[in-house]
Each structure stands twice: as structure tokens, then as C-alpha cells.
Design an enzyme around this catalytic site. Structure first.
Site, short mmCIF file in Angstrom:
data_model
loop_
_atom_site.label_atom_id
_atom_site.label_comp_id
_atom_site.label_asym_id
_atom_site.label_seq_id
_atom_site.Cartn_x
_atom_site.Cartn_y
_atom_site.Cartn_z
N TYR A 138 -18.35 9.13 39.04
CA TYR A 138 -19.34 10.09 38.55
C TYR A 138 -20.65 10.11 39.32
O TYR A 138 -21.61 10.74 38.89
CB TYR A 138 -19.63 9.85 37.07
CG TYR A 138 -19.83 8.39 36.68
CD1 TYR A 138 -20.87 7.63 37.21
CD2 TYR A 138 -18.96 7.78 35.77
CE1 TYR A 138 -21.05 6.31 36.86
CE2 TYR A 138 -19.14 6.44 35.41
CZ TYR A 138 -20.19 5.72 35.95
OH TYR A 138 -20.36 4.42 35.62
N ASP B 186 -16.43 4.39 28.42
CA ASP B 186 -16.75 3.05 27.98
C ASP B 186 -15.86 2.04 28.71
O ASP B 186 -14.79 1.67 28.23
CB ASP B 186 -16.57 2.94 26.47
CG ASP B 186 -17.33 1.75 25.90
OD1 ASP B 186 -18.07 1.11 26.67
OD2 ASP B 186 -17.18 1.47 24.71
N CYS C 211 -1.66 -21.58 -2.42
CA CYS C 211 -1.19 -20.82 -1.27
C CYS C 211 -0.22 -19.73 -1.74
O CYS C 211 0.78 -20.04 -2.39
CB CYS C 211 -0.50 -21.74 -0.27
SG CYS C 211 0.24 -20.83 1.10
N CYS D 163 -4.59 -23.55 3.59
CA CYS D 163 -3.42 -24.19 3.02
C CYS D 163 -3.14 -25.43 3.85
O CYS D 163 -2.91 -25.34 5.05
CB CYS D 163 -2.21 -23.25 3.07
SG CYS D 163 -0.68 -24.13 2.70
N LYS E 177 -19.51 9.85 28.57
CA LYS E 177 -19.90 8.50 28.95
C LYS E 177 -18.69 7.61 28.71
O LYS E 177 -18.32 7.33 27.56
CB LYS E 177 -21.08 8.04 28.11
CG LYS E 177 -21.66 6.71 28.54
CD LYS E 177 -23.00 6.52 27.87
CE LYS E 177 -23.66 5.19 28.14
NZ LYS E 177 -22.85 4.07 28.45
N ARG F 212 -21.13 -4.12 39.16
CA ARG F 212 -22.57 -3.93 39.11
C ARG F 212 -23.31 -5.26 39.31
O ARG F 212 -24.37 -5.30 39.90
CB ARG F 212 -22.99 -3.31 37.76
CG ARG F 212 -24.46 -3.00 37.77
CD ARG F 212 -24.83 -2.09 36.64
NE ARG F 212 -24.81 -2.80 35.37
CZ ARG F 212 -25.15 -2.25 34.22
NH1 ARG F 212 -25.52 -1.00 34.18
NH2 ARG F 212 -25.11 -2.95 33.12
N CYS G 214 4.71 -24.86 5.18
CA CYS G 214 4.30 -23.51 4.80
C CYS G 214 4.81 -22.53 5.87
O CYS G 214 4.40 -22.61 7.03
CB CYS G 214 2.79 -23.47 4.68
SG CYS G 214 2.14 -21.88 4.18
N GLU H 256 -21.74 15.17 30.84
CA GLU H 256 -20.50 14.43 31.11
C GLU H 256 -20.19 13.46 29.98
O GLU H 256 -21.09 13.06 29.25
CB GLU H 256 -20.67 13.60 32.40
CG GLU H 256 -21.17 14.41 33.54
CD GLU H 256 -21.47 13.58 34.79
OE1 GLU H 256 -21.22 12.36 34.78
OE2 GLU H 256 -21.96 14.18 35.75
N LYS I 173 -25.93 8.41 22.80
CA LYS I 173 -24.78 7.61 22.33
C LYS I 173 -24.33 8.04 20.95
O LYS I 173 -25.14 8.37 20.10
CB LYS I 173 -25.14 6.12 22.35
CG LYS I 173 -25.23 5.61 23.79
CD LYS I 173 -25.48 4.14 23.89
CE LYS I 173 -24.30 3.27 23.71
NZ LYS I 173 -24.58 1.87 24.06
N CYS J 183 3.39 -20.76 -0.08
CA CYS J 183 4.14 -21.99 -0.38
C CYS J 183 3.68 -22.67 -1.66
O CYS J 183 4.27 -23.66 -2.09
CB CYS J 183 4.10 -22.95 0.79
SG CYS J 183 2.51 -23.76 0.98
S1 IVH Z 1 -24.29 7.84 35.73
C1 IVH Z 1 -27.95 5.41 37.89
N1 IVH Z 1 -22.30 8.87 34.38
O1 IVH Z 1 -22.86 3.97 31.47
C2 IVH Z 1 -27.00 5.43 36.75
N2 IVH Z 1 -22.82 6.59 34.03
O2 IVH Z 1 -25.04 2.75 29.96
C3 IVH Z 1 -25.85 6.31 37.05
N3 IVH Z 1 -21.30 5.43 32.48
O3 IVH Z 1 -24.16 2.02 34.10
C4 IVH Z 1 -24.86 6.26 35.96
N4 IVH Z 1 -20.01 7.17 32.05
O4 IVH Z 1 -21.56 2.24 33.85
C5 IVH Z 1 -23.03 7.76 34.61
N5 IVH Z 1 -20.54 9.92 33.31
C6 IVH Z 1 -21.26 8.81 33.54
C7 IVH Z 1 -20.97 7.58 32.91
C8 IVH Z 1 -21.79 6.48 33.18
C9 IVH Z 1 -20.23 5.89 31.80
C10 IVH Z 1 -21.78 4.05 32.37
C11 IVH Z 1 -22.27 3.45 33.66
C12 IVH Z 1 -23.72 3.15 33.41
C13 IVH Z 1 -23.72 2.96 31.93
C14 IVH Z 1 -25.08 3.07 31.32
#
Ligand code: IVH
Length: 677
Positions: free
Chosen positions: A232, A122, A413, A431, A120, A141, A437, A118, A319, A416
Site C-alpha cells: 500500500y 490487520d 468434578c 479436579c 487497514k 518494521r 478423570c 483504503e 479504527k 469423574c
Molecule cells: S499506510 C507511513 N495503509 O497500519 C505509514 N498502513 O497502524 C504508511 N496498515 O504501520 C502506512 N493497512 O502496518 C497504510 N492500507 C494501509 C494499511 C496500513 C494496514 C498498517 C501499517 C501501519 C499500521 C498503522
């Protein structure tokens, strides 16, 4: 490294990481990039492994960073609730070898399994509870054990259904589903543009913007922020699914937002291919991702693998390296900012970087240019770090064919012509001509019209146009504009001119404390302006105040006092204030109770304050008034609360106890006043 040194470094890293956690999770303003953070964490974990005698359950390696604001004065208070299942983080790596190691560990336990690969996302993690098909609760969280209850805010996020749809698969009576709240690039850019106009610090990246927005106190404001969500991870008792992917498919059928980019993988080769594919495809997504998550798909195997203190053993994250682009440096400009700071800015051959086209990058200051040893025409590396403006991080020397050195840092500057000053110990040049200015005057006008100041409906383009046309030479000039004059300028129609003028008219009823903030006396921010206005009540009284009198105000120290004195000793300023007064701008306080009013939640309550608080006591009294309460000096049978800080007066406590009057702490006080908001 010897043992002693290791111990010192471990402590240093723990302190540094805790600080970064706070800046990232609570303040939403990180100062280092995720990569730099992950490297600190890796170093700490390695040292703790090598020197187990220094391990500690309190180490940042052992717990998730908390997003709960614990500062006592934090107004942003949400109710904290316990997570039914702890909300953990994920192990992460930048190294494919470690992803392989993860795969092999799982295979040792069970040779036959599948994986879900999947994106990740942000953003900021969220945990939703659905009961009988209705969204019942949303928690952040937090520290993994307890999170902030942000249900009201989450209800305002369009992609999160308040009620589930029925499908062939019935939904469980109760379940949790976790995911990420994020802000797409478009909404992020729009928000930052607005913040710049309002002179608020822009968010460094969409993640910070998302988590900052989720913690706003006003759900209506949250709604405007354009947040989105993807889910997710479903959890619950006896869920009727065999795999993670099945559970998500069911969730999708109930109308929950599930990513379209989840792929079932059977082998490491397939995982590999997914990662390679998305490392380039992600650049075209309308939102930020920072890696790939790989999860064991079979739920019974997940259970057998279990958890460490901080993360599941059935999932890991790979990552992506921060994106870096190589492009040519065309020239360097020296830009004068609204505060007079002079910054060298690189003009670049346009290049695509993390979803946007980059044409300019900051070079910070003279020292930075020297350190990088840049030549004009060089190929340079550009990165987006923790900050919003991309920075140049290095030169590709193998491509150098230019001997042209950058021009010397200007002594005068560039706008001016005033000689620049550089204070000792500071890297930036300034300046000093703040009155003459142009960029600084425009900056002052933008501050004046800002939402927290006079709240005049205009942006940077309008200010530039009016100033450049010579229609205004300072903020007071706004009050002498006429419809005819505006219509003579390009782009103005009767309707827009009328609207603009009526917003200027409306600003005449802005209360004095905000006017005092708007005129932009150096170091006099919003809170200080309020305190000064409450003390002196009028601009005339303030203008004739002595240094000693100024210092009587709690918020005013020597630097502010001198700045105020300096301001009122300038004839130009006095003339400026005169024109504002002539125009009808409020130069004195009216009914102070009305001015700072926030709510009526304390109406009818009489409160005695005693002891020291996290804010000056005078300010505490103002806060009571702002919420409709009344301050009284001594405890009597008419007192409703004794608000006791640190070291309260023993006599007051005794008397309150005798009369059965409720004694509350500073924290309890905030809980009371924030109940309504
Ligand atoms: S699963 C028990 N799936 O990344 C942990 N996390 O760096 C279950 N995150 O805390 C997390 N995309 O906030 C999961 N496809 C994804 C995600 C994901 C982003 C975040 C999530 C997690 C953090 C960890």
C-alpha cells in the site's frame, strides 16, 4: 489530578505500554485488546500534552513499538538492517470528528486535493526492496529505524513475486514498496487446530499468527503457514508518479499484490460513505481488518505535509470498535480441561462475530459469573478480546425476562465426581484426580503423542475414540494395539490402521529425553526433561534419585524435585513405565551427542566457557554440543574460542589473550550458531 499524580501516572502508563508493546510486537501474545491499548496510549498522550515538562523522547508516544527481539538468549535471530526511509506508524482514532479535523488541516494547506481511502489490514508491516525488477530485500518494521531481514521467509509467500512483470509502465531501477503480511481466517483456523493437537499455545488472532510466522527460522515452515500480502505504499527517489493511486496502479501492473478495495475520494462525504460501507462489509472479508486508512493522494502535497516523529501528517487511520454481538445465553456447562481446571462455558444462541459463528463463550470462573450477575436466558454481549475464545462482557438488562439463576458452581468434578479443590488465592477450581478423570487422561495421551514428545500421528478424535472404546486406558496402551482391533472400530481402513501403527512403532526410537518429556511429570517441560535426562541417563537412575541428587541438576528447583519424587512414588506410574519399557520405548540415554543434535556448525571447534550467562552454564555447554562443538575445561593452544559471559575467570582471559585465542561474548556465540539456520 495534581502535578505529582500526573507524573506518577505518566510513568505508570509508559511502563505499562512498553510491556504491552513487547507482548504485542515481539511475543505476539497480547493480553489486552487493541482498543484497551489505544485508550492507554490516548491517556498518555493527553497527559504529556497537558504537562509538557514531563515529555520525553523516550516515551512510547514518540516512537513506534519494536518487533525486534532483544533478549540475549533469543535464538530467533535475524540480521538487522537500517531502513533507507524510516518506517513509521499511523495516527489513529475511533472518532469521526478527528477524521474531519485531519481533513481540515490538509485543506488549510491546500484547498484542492484528493484522498485514497483504503482498508487497514490487520497483519504485520513489511518493507520490500525491488532492484532491477527482482525482490532484493524484505525488512520488518523493527523499531522503525532498523528492521529484521526476513527476505528468505518472504520469498516463500506466494503472493509476493520474486521478479516483476513488464507492463506499459517501466519499473524504476530501484524502489521500496511497503505493505502488510497477513494470515487469512482459513489458514489461521487450520494453524490453531494443529497447534492445539500439538499442545502449543494457539495464537490469539490472525495478526499475531502472521507476525509469529514471519519470524520463524525455517522458511519451509513459513511456506506452510498460508501467509498473504497486500502492498500500500511505494517510496523511492524520483518516482515517475503524480499520485499515490497512480503508483499503486503501476505496481499492480508489475504483478504486485494491491488491494481491490481502494477508493479515490474527493470529499469528506465520500470518505464517510466508504467508512460506513466497510464497517459492515468487512465482516464478509476472508481476512481481518481493523479500520480504514485515509491518505492524501497527491505526492507533492504529501511531501509538503511531511511527518511527525511517529507518523505522516498526510495520512490517518479510523479504527473500528471491536465487534460485539448480542445473543441469548442458553445454559452453562462446566468443562474439565486437560489439566483438570474446571471452566464455566456459556452455550449461546449461535451468532456471527468477526468472521466466525460463535456458539460458546468462556465465563472464566465462579467470580466472573457472580460479577456479571447473569441469569439463564439473558441477552449477553460477546466480544473477541485479546484472547482467542470469545468472552461475555455484559448483560443487556433491558431485555431481561428471566429469573433463573445459573446453577451453583459444582463442588464435584462433573466428569469423574471427585471433590474439586481450589487453591488459596486462585480463582480456578481443579479436579485433582489426574489419573482417573477421563478428560485429564485424554489430555495426558495427547501430550504423549505430541510432535515434541513421541510424535505419533494422531489427533484428538482418534484419542477420544480409542479411549472411549476402552482400547487404551493410558498412553502405554497405544503400544498394545493391533490392526485387527483398530479395524473393528468405525472409520478405520487397513491403510489408516497400518499407518497409525507404524507411527507408533517409529516412536520406539524417540530418544530418552523426549520420552521423559512425553510421560508428563508435572513441571517437567521439554528443557527440564533434557537436563534431567542428561544428568541421570536412565529412568531407573532417575527413579531412585534422592531430593538432593535431583537438586544438583541446574534446571531443577524444589518444586520440580518434589514433583519428580511424587511421580516415582506412585505405584500406578511404575506400572505404566514398566509397560512402556516392555513395549520397547527408550528408557535410557544412548549417545548423548546424537540426541540433542541441532547442527554441525561448531564441528571441530574446541570451546572453553567461563563466567555467567543468561542461561545456566551447564545448558550453555549442552548448546555447544548440540551444535557439534567440544567443551574443554582449560584454555590451551588447541582452544578455538573462549566463550566469556559475565565475570569470566581472569586467569582464563589472560591465558587466551596470551595465546591469541578468540574471546567471544554470549551474543557473538549465538550469531555464530545461528548463521546456518
Ligand atoms: S499506510 C507511513 N495503509 O497500519 C505509514 N498502513 O497502524 C504508511 N496498515 O504501520 C502506512 N493497512 O502496518 C497504510 N492500507 C494501509 C494499511 C496500513 C494496514 C498498517 C501499517 C501501519 C499500521 C498503522
Amino acid at each position: 489530578m495534581d502535578k505529582k499524580e500526573a507524573k506518577r501516572r505518566i510513568e505508570e502508563l509508559r511502563t505499562a505500554i512498553s510491556g504491552h508493546n513487547r507482548r504485542y510486537y515481539v511475543e505476539n501474545a497480547p493480553v489486552i485488546s487493541d482498543f484497551e491499548y489505544d485508550m492507554l496510549m490516548q491517556e498518555l498522550a493527553a497527559l504529556e500534552k497537558k504537562y509538557p515538562e514531563y515529555a520525553s523522547a523516550d516515551s512510547p508516544t514518540m516512537k513506534v513499538g519494536s518487533d525486534i527481539d532483544t533478549a540475549p538468549a533469543a535464538r530467533k535471530q535475524f540480521i538487522q538492517r537500517r531502513h533507507r526511509y524510516p518506517m513509521l506508524s499511523l495516527g489513529n482514532t475511533y472518532d469521526m470528528g478527528e477524521v474531519n479535523a485531519f481533513f481540515n488541516r490538509v485543506r488549510e494547506m491546500e484547498p484542492d486535493f484528493t484522498m485514497s481511502a483504503e482498508l487497514k489490514f490487520d497483519g504485520t508491516a513489511i518493507c520490500l526492496t525491488y532492484r532491477n525488477g527482482e525482490l532484493a530485500m524484505a525488512l520488518t518494521r523493527g523499531d522503525g529505524v532498523e528492521g529484521d531481514d526476513v527476505t528468505d521467509n518472504v520469498r516463500k509467500i506466494g503472493t509476493i513475486p520474486g521478479r516483476l512483470e513488464h507492463s506499459e509502465v517501466p519499473f524504476p531501477d530501484e524502489f521500496e514498496i511497503r505493505g502488510e503480511i497477513y494470515m487469512p481466517y482459513k489458514a489461521f483456523d487450520r494453524l490453531n487446530e494443529e497447534r492445539e493437537i500439538d499442545e502449543e499455545q494457539p495464537f490469539a488472532n490472525p495478526r499475531n499468527a502472521a507476525s509469529g510466522s514471519l519470524k520463524l527460522l525455517d522458511p519451509e515452515e513459513v511456506e506452510k503457514r498460508g501467509l498473504e500480502c497486500t502492498l500500500y505504499h511505494m517510496i523511492g527517489e524520483n518516482l515517475p508518479f503524480r499520485t499515490h493511486v497512480e503508483a499503486l496502479a503501476a505496481a499492480k501492473s508489475w504483478g504486485l499484490p494491491i488491494s481491490e478495495h481502494i477508493r479515490l475520494c474527493r470529499t469528506m462525504e465520500e470518505v464517510d460513505a466508504y467508512i460506513t460501507e466497510w464497517d459492515s462489509r468487512r465482516k464478509f472479508l476472508p481476512f481481518a481488518t481493523d479500520g480504514i486508512v485515509i491518505k492524501v493522494n497527491e505526492l507533492d502535497l504529501q511531501k509538503r505535509l511531511g511527518y511527525t516523529a511517529k507518523s505522516p501528517r498526510w495520512a490517518t487511520a479510523f479504527k473500528f470498535q471491536a465487534e460485539r454481538a448480542l445473543t441469548r445465553l442458553l445454559s452453562i456447562d462446566y468443562q474439565v480441561g486437560r489439566t483438570g481446571a474446571v471452566t464455566p462455558v456459556a452455550n449461546l444462541e449461535p451468532v456471527q462475530l468477526s468472521g466466525t459463528v460463535v456458539k460458546r463463550a468462556s465465563l472464566h470462573n465462579a467470580e466472573q459469573i457472580r460479577l456479571l450477575d447473569i441469569h439463564i436466558g439473558d441477552y449477553v454481549y460477546v466480544e473477541k478480546g485479546g484472547e482467542i475464545i470469545p468472552k461475555i462482557t455484559g448483560v443487556e438488562l433491558s431485555k431481561r425476562n428471566s429469573e433463573i439463576l445459573p446453577p451453583d458452581f459444582p463442588e464435584y468434578c462433573p466428569v469423574c465426581g471427585t471433590r474439586l479443590v481450589r487453591n488459596e488465592g486462585e480463582a480456578k477450581s481443579f479436579c485433582p484426580n489426574s489419573e482417573g478423570c477421563p478428560p485429564q487422561i485424554k489430555g495426558a495421551i495427547l501430550h504423549f503423542i505430541g510432535r515434541k514428545a513421541m510424535n505419533i500421528n494422531a489427533g484428538e478424535a482418534t484419542v477420544n475414540q480409542l479411549f472411549d472404546a476402552g482400547f487404551i486406558k493410558d498412553s502405554a496402551g497405544l503400544y498394545y494395539l493391533t490392526e485387527d482391533r483398530l479395524l473393528a472400530l468405525e472409520g478405520w481402513k487397513e491403510k489408516s490402521a497400518k499407518k497409525f501403527l507404524s507411527s507408533i512403532e517409529a516412536s520406539k526410537s524417540v530418544p530418552f529425553p523426549r520420552v521423559l518429556f512425553a510421560i508428563g511429570i508435572r513441571y517437567v517441560g521439554e528443557t527440564t526433561a533434557k537436563a534431567i535426562a542428561a544428568h541421570f541417563k536412565s529412568i531407573d537412575a532417575l527413579a531412585s534419585a534422592t531430593r538432593e541428587e535431583l537438586l544438583e541438576v541446574d534446571e531443577v528447583g524444589e518444586i520440580i524435585a518434589d514433583s519428580v519424587l511424587g511421580y516415582f512414588s506412585d505405584l500406578g506410574h511404575l506400572e505404566f513405565l514398566l509397560r512402556l519399557r516392555e513395549a520397547g520405548v527408550k528408557m535410557e540415554s544412548g549417545d548423548s551427542a546424537v540426541e540433542g543434535k541441532v547442527s554441525d556448525i561448531l564441528a571441530g571447534s574446541s570451546i572453553v566457557v567461563s563466567g555467567n550467562f543468561s542461561i545456566p552454564r551447564e545448558q550453555m555447554k549442552k548448546t555447544i554440543e548440540a551444535y557439534g562443538g567440544k567443551n574443554t575445561g582449560s584454555v590451551s593452544s588447541k582452544t578455538d574460542y573462549l566463550l566469556a559471559g559475565e565475570k569470566p575467570g581472569p586467569e582464563k582471559i589472560k591465558k587466551a589473550e596470551k595465546l591469541g585465542i578468540k574471546i567471544i561474548s554470549e551474543e557473538e556465540f549465538y550469531k555464530i550458531i545461528n548463521k546456518e539456520s
